[in-house]
Structure formats: C-alpha cells, structure tokens
Design a protein around this motif. Structure first.
Motif, PDB file in Angstrom:
ATOM      1  N   ASP A  86       0.879  -1.155   0.022  1.00  0.00           N
ATOM      2  CA  ASP A  86      -0.045   0.110  -0.093  1.00  0.00           C
ATOM      3  C   ASP A  86       0.756   1.255  -0.106  1.00  0.00           C
ATOM      4  O   ASP A  86       1.399   1.559   1.016  1.00  0.00           O
ATOM      5  CB  ASP A  86      -0.986  -0.037   1.066  1.00  0.00           C
ATOM      6  CG  ASP A  86      -1.774   0.862   1.215  1.00  0.00           C
ATOM      7  OD1 ASP A  86      -1.839   2.059   0.177  1.00  0.00           O
ATOM      8  OD2 ASP A  86      -2.690   1.294   2.136  1.00  0.00           O
ATOM      9  N   PHE A  87       0.825   1.810  -1.174  1.00  0.00           N
ATOM     10  CA  PHE A  87       1.620   3.289  -1.237  1.00  0.00           C
ATOM     11  C   PHE A  87       1.017   4.451  -0.581  1.00  0.00           C
ATOM     12  O   PHE A  87       1.774   5.581  -0.484  1.00  0.00           O
ATOM     13  CB  PHE A  87       2.141   3.447  -2.697  1.00  0.00           C
ATOM     14  CG  PHE A  87       3.227   2.663  -3.268  1.00  0.00           C
ATOM     15  CD1 PHE A  87       4.556   2.886  -3.113  1.00  0.00           C
ATOM     16  CD2 PHE A  87       2.774   1.436  -3.680  1.00  0.00           C
ATOM     17  CE1 PHE A  87       5.664   2.132  -3.572  1.00  0.00           C
ATOM     18  CE2 PHE A  87       3.871   0.569  -4.372  1.00  0.00           C
ATOM     19  CZ  PHE A  87       5.264   0.595  -4.143  1.00  0.00           C
ATOM     20  N   ASP A  90      -0.243   9.403  -0.589  1.00  0.00           N
ATOM     21  CA  ASP A  90       0.628  10.370  -1.581  1.00  0.00           C
ATOM     22  C   ASP A  90       1.663   9.090  -2.228  1.00  0.00           C
ATOM     23  O   ASP A  90       2.791   8.802  -1.600  1.00  0.00           O
ATOM     24  CB  ASP A  90       1.338  11.078  -0.505  1.00  0.00           C
ATOM     25  CG  ASP A  90       2.300  12.230  -1.532  1.00  0.00           C
ATOM     26  OD1 ASP A  90       2.451  11.719  -2.673  1.00  0.00           O
ATOM     27  OD2 ASP A  90       2.758  12.883  -0.968  1.00  0.00           O
ATOM     28  N   PRO A  91       1.216   8.288  -3.020  1.00  0.00           N
ATOM     29  CA  PRO A  91       2.120   7.241  -3.532  1.00  0.00           C
ATOM     30  C   PRO A  91       3.376   7.582  -4.055  1.00  0.00           C
ATOM     31  O   PRO A  91       4.393   6.759  -3.958  1.00  0.00           O
ATOM     32  CB  PRO A  91       1.120   6.725  -4.748  1.00  0.00           C
ATOM     33  CG  PRO A  91      -0.154   7.321  -4.602  1.00  0.00           C
ATOM     34  CD  PRO A  91      -0.090   8.433  -3.712  1.00  0.00           C
ATOM     35  N   ALA A  92       3.755   9.052  -4.594  1.00  0.00           N
ATOM     36  CA  ALA A  92       4.981   9.256  -4.861  1.00  0.00           C
ATOM     37  C   ALA A  92       5.904   9.448  -3.877  1.00  0.00           C
ATOM     38  O   ALA A  92       6.982   9.165  -3.898  1.00  0.00           O
ATOM     39  CB  ALA A  92       4.872  10.458  -5.875  1.00  0.00           C
ATOM     40  N   GLU A  94       5.659   8.012  -1.027  1.00  0.00           N
ATOM     41  CA  GLU A  94       5.914   6.705  -0.260  1.00  0.00           C
ATOM     42  C   GLU A  94       7.091   5.912  -1.201  1.00  0.00           C
ATOM     43  O   GLU A  94       7.797   5.374  -0.457  1.00  0.00           O
ATOM     44  CB  GLU A  94       4.712   6.040  -0.151  1.00  0.00           C
ATOM     45  CG  GLU A  94       4.999   4.632   0.482  1.00  0.00           C
ATOM     46  CD  GLU A  94       5.755   4.441   1.797  1.00  0.00           C
ATOM     47  OE1 GLU A  94       6.374   3.481   2.086  1.00  0.00           O
ATOM     48  OE2 GLU A  94       5.944   5.512   2.437  1.00  0.00           O
ATOM     49  N   ALA A  95       6.819   6.020  -2.646  1.00  0.00           N
ATOM     50  CA  ALA A  95       7.731   5.259  -3.274  1.00  0.00           C
ATOM     51  C   ALA A  95       9.101   5.876  -3.193  1.00  0.00           C
ATOM     52  O   ALA A  95      10.210   5.118  -3.044  1.00  0.00           O
ATOM     53  CB  ALA A  95       7.256   5.504  -4.534  1.00  0.00           C
ATOM     54  N   PRO A 135       6.630  -0.905 -10.275  1.00  0.00           N
ATOM     55  CA  PRO A 135       5.967  -0.196  -9.093  1.00  0.00           C
ATOM     56  C   PRO A 135       6.544   1.313  -8.889  1.00  0.00           C
ATOM     57  O   PRO A 135       5.636   2.200  -8.420  1.00  0.00           O
ATOM     58  CB  PRO A 135       6.207  -1.153  -7.874  1.00  0.00           C
ATOM     59  CG  PRO A 135       6.496  -2.458  -8.360  1.00  0.00           C
ATOM     60  CD  PRO A 135       7.324  -2.361  -9.766  1.00  0.00           C
ATOM     61  N   ARG A 138       5.555   3.573 -12.001  1.00  0.00           N
ATOM     62  CA  ARG A 138       4.276   3.878 -12.018  1.00  0.00           C
ATOM     63  C   ARG A 138       3.865   5.115 -10.689  1.00  0.00           C
ATOM     64  O   ARG A 138       2.967   5.856 -11.152  1.00  0.00           O
ATOM     65  CB  ARG A 138       3.335   2.590 -11.779  1.00  0.00           C
ATOM     66  CG  ARG A 138       3.356   2.011 -12.835  1.00  0.00           C
ATOM     67  CD  ARG A 138       2.245   0.806 -13.032  1.00  0.00           C
ATOM     68  NE  ARG A 138       2.445  -0.490 -11.917  1.00  0.00           N
ATOM     69  CZ  ARG A 138       3.550  -1.210 -11.914  1.00  0.00           C
ATOM     70  NH1 ARG A 138       3.943  -1.515 -13.330  1.00  0.00           N
ATOM     71  NH2 ARG A 138       3.261  -2.250 -11.025  1.00  0.00           N
ATOM     72  N   ASN A 139       4.309   5.112  -9.631  1.00  0.00           N
ATOM     73  CA  ASN A 139       3.906   5.699  -8.573  1.00  0.00           C
ATOM     74  C   ASN A 139       5.063   6.959  -8.516  1.00  0.00           C
ATOM     75  O   ASN A 139       4.310   7.979  -8.058  1.00  0.00           O
ATOM     76  CB  ASN A 139       4.190   4.989  -7.294  1.00  0.00           C
ATOM     77  CG  ASN A 139       3.001   3.657  -6.778  1.00  0.00           C
ATOM     78  OD1 ASN A 139       2.234   4.342  -6.605  1.00  0.00           O
ATOM     79  ND2 ASN A 139       3.812   2.650  -7.060  1.00  0.00           N
ATOM     80  N   LEU A 140       5.974   6.917  -9.212  1.00  0.00           N
ATOM     81  CA  LEU A 140       6.592   8.213  -9.249  1.00  0.00           C
ATOM     82  C   LEU A 140       6.566   8.930 -10.590  1.00  0.00           C
ATOM     83  O   LEU A 140       6.864  10.098 -10.762  1.00  0.00           O
ATOM     84  CB  LEU A 140       8.178   8.003  -9.074  1.00  0.00           C
ATOM     85  CG  LEU A 140       8.472   7.450  -7.612  1.00  0.00           C
ATOM     86  CD1 LEU A 140      10.014   6.995  -7.926  1.00  0.00           C
ATOM     87  CD2 LEU A 140       8.703   8.743  -6.754  1.00  0.00           C
TER      88      LEU A 140
END
Length: 329
Positions: A86-87, A90-92, A94-95, A135, A138-140
């Motif tokens: 689970d990112f 704020d996925p970017a 966390e990545a 992963p 895609r998130n960054l």
C-alpha cells in the motif's frame, strides 16, 4: 585489470570453488545475495546475512567485490510483498521514501567495502527500447524520476564509488535495446545525474553453424557512443550459451572458446574497460543449466571450468585475451 566471478551461498559453501576464486580472481559479485528479494524480505525488515558473508569473505582474501543491485527494474524481480504493498495517500512520496531508504541502508552498511555499485539494473525493455513499467515508475510518474532518485541517493551516500547502470545486452545486433540504453545514459548525463560506467552483462550466444550472430559493426558503434559520453565499461556477467552447439564436448568447448576470444578481444580494445566478471566459474553452478537447457538433455558448458574444476578451452581463451590486451593503469 581485474578478473572475477559471481559467487553465492551455494558456491561459497564449496571449498573447491573457493579455491578457484582464490587462485584466479581479484573481483567478485554476489549472484543473488544483494538483490531486493534477498536482503528485504518484508517492507520493514532487512536481512544482510548472506550478503555480509560474501562481502566479508572478499575482504578476508583481499578481493574486490561489486554490489549487484540496488534496484532491478524488471517487474518480476521485485519481492512478492510488492504485489499488495500500500503506497498510501501520497504514492509518489512513499515510493521515493521506500527507494531512498533501501539505497541508504545498503550503502551505509557496506560503505567503502564496495567500490563499484550496480545502481539500476535492466530499466530498458529489450523488445521495444522503451522503459519498463515497475512499481516505482508507476508511482513516481516516470522511469527518469526513478533513475534520478536512485543515482543521486547513491552518490550522496557513496561519494567516491563507481556508480553503474547495468543491462542485459550484447553484440547480437538488437538496435532497439542499444538505442534505448543510449537514451537512458544521455538522459542521465543531460540532467546532471551522477553515473560513471555502463555494465555490459555479456551473456553471449555460442552460436551454431551460422556463427555467433554477432553484429560487430553495430556493437562497436554503440560502445563508441557510450565511451564518447565519458563513461567507463564493465563486463559484469560474462558467460557463453552453448544450447545450440553440437553435443560433442571437444567441438562445443572449442566453439565456446572461439566466441569468448572474439568477444573479449573486441571489448578489450576499449581502454575504458578494465573489469571482466564471469557469471560463475564452474558449469554445474551456472544459471543457464535451468534458464536455457539444451534440447538433448546434456549439461551446458558455459563457464571457464568444468565440473572437475579443471580449466576448459574457454579459460585459456580468457587468459589469452588478457595477455594480448594493453596495460590499464
């Protein structure tokens, strides 16, 4: 120049293999024990046990060791926990935290014990020449962002280390792949992202009656462009796939040796190259036994030493190539 090999827990546990390493090698790389799936079994746990063992062994024998790899951008090479990770909101962010934390943790553990680091491995799709999807990308938002974070973080932690982009390619004429790698390297340099060398894996094909399937002209053009950017070269994972060669050992070994000598002579023409590491020394331990088995059921013979730990014609070809090349300082 250095000559080296991959080593891992299985081969390290073989005293005969270690004897070959001690006699012939001054450079090593962990085949699997420094990869994400080995050192980070869960998001919050690092396990450096096997990686430490190999790094400490190299130090005890006064042998250099390379780090492979801080990031492998092939989707199937991520640990299983990435499938459900689970990112967050704020996925970017966390990545970036996850990637930065991984690189900082590995770099701070080994520091100057390791002087050459594969920062990113195989970010280019050889089928298209474009970037892979992962992963992190895609998130960054893009692979360029992933590359910049990885190399900048590595440089901040390892100010004097050799930082390497490593990829699976060789002299077989895949212009899509070569052009994609050139775009990656050019992009890094244009953006001011720190990189010192291209790692050429060098998993070459031993050929068949039609030859080695080498496009030497295209390959030299590619290497000229890489070195023209001011980058060094490393052969990081050398072996020769003999799956399509005749069954007879003498014939097969001779063809493997011929491919080896031709390839190394070409590569050693470049003074920017001073390191060559085989992806294993002894046939029985080669990844190709499972990855590219022969249709006749015979064992592959892709490495410099046979299963009795005796040198093959490939070993003689490697020695001859080193002896024939110019001195590096």
């Amino acid at each position: 120049m250095t000559f080296g090999t991959a080593i891992d827990t299985g081969t390290y546990g073989d005293p005969n293999y270690r004897a070959l390493v001690k006699e012939h090698c001054n450079n090593l790389v962990a085949e699997n024990s420094h990869k994400w799936e080995a050192i980070r079994p869960t998001p919050d746990v690092f396990n450096f046990g096997n990686g430490d063992q190999l790094t400490d062994y190299a130090a005890s024998e006064n042998i250099e060791i390379r780090f492979h790899t801080l990031l492998w951008e092939a989707e199937e090479r991520y640990p299983g926990w990435f499938d459900t990770y689970d990112f967050g909101a704020d996925p970017a962010r966390e990545a970036e935290r996850l990637l930065t934390d991984h690189i900082q943790t590995a770099a701070r553990r080994y520091g100057s014990q390791i002087t050459s680091w594969d920062v990113v491995n195989e970010a280019v799709d050889p089928a298209t020449g474009g970037y892979r999807s992962s992963p992190f990308s895609r998130n960054l938002g893009s692979m360029e962002t992933v590359l910049d974070i990885a190399f900048n973080t590595a440089r901040a932690e390892l100010p004097t280390a050799q930082l390497v982009y490593n990829d699976y390619m060789s002299w077989n004429g895949n212009s899509l792949h070569h052009d994609g790698v050139l775009r990656l390297l050019e992009g890094l340099l244009t953006r001011g992202t720190p990189i010192d060398a291209l790692g050429v894996q060098g998993h070459i094909w031993g050929g068949n009656s039609g030859g080695f399937a080498a496009n030497e002209t295209e390959w030299r053009t590619f290497l000229d462009e890489v070195t023209g950017m001011g980058l060094d070269l490393i052969i990081t994972e050398f072996d020769v796939n003999d799956a399509d060669l005749p069954a007879g050992i003498a014939t097969r070994d001779q063809r493997v040796a011929e491919a080896t000598r031709a390839y190394l002579d070409l590569m050693f023409d470049y003074p920017q190259l001073s390191d060559c590491l085989c992806w294993g020394l002894v046939h029985r331990y080669s990844w190709l036994q499972g990855f590219a088995p022969r249709s006749d059921g015979l064992a592959n013979r892709p490495t410099p030493f046979d299963d009795n730990y005796d040198p093959t014609p490939m070993a003689e070809a490697i020695l001859a190539a080193y002896e024939a090349t110019s001195v590096r300082t």
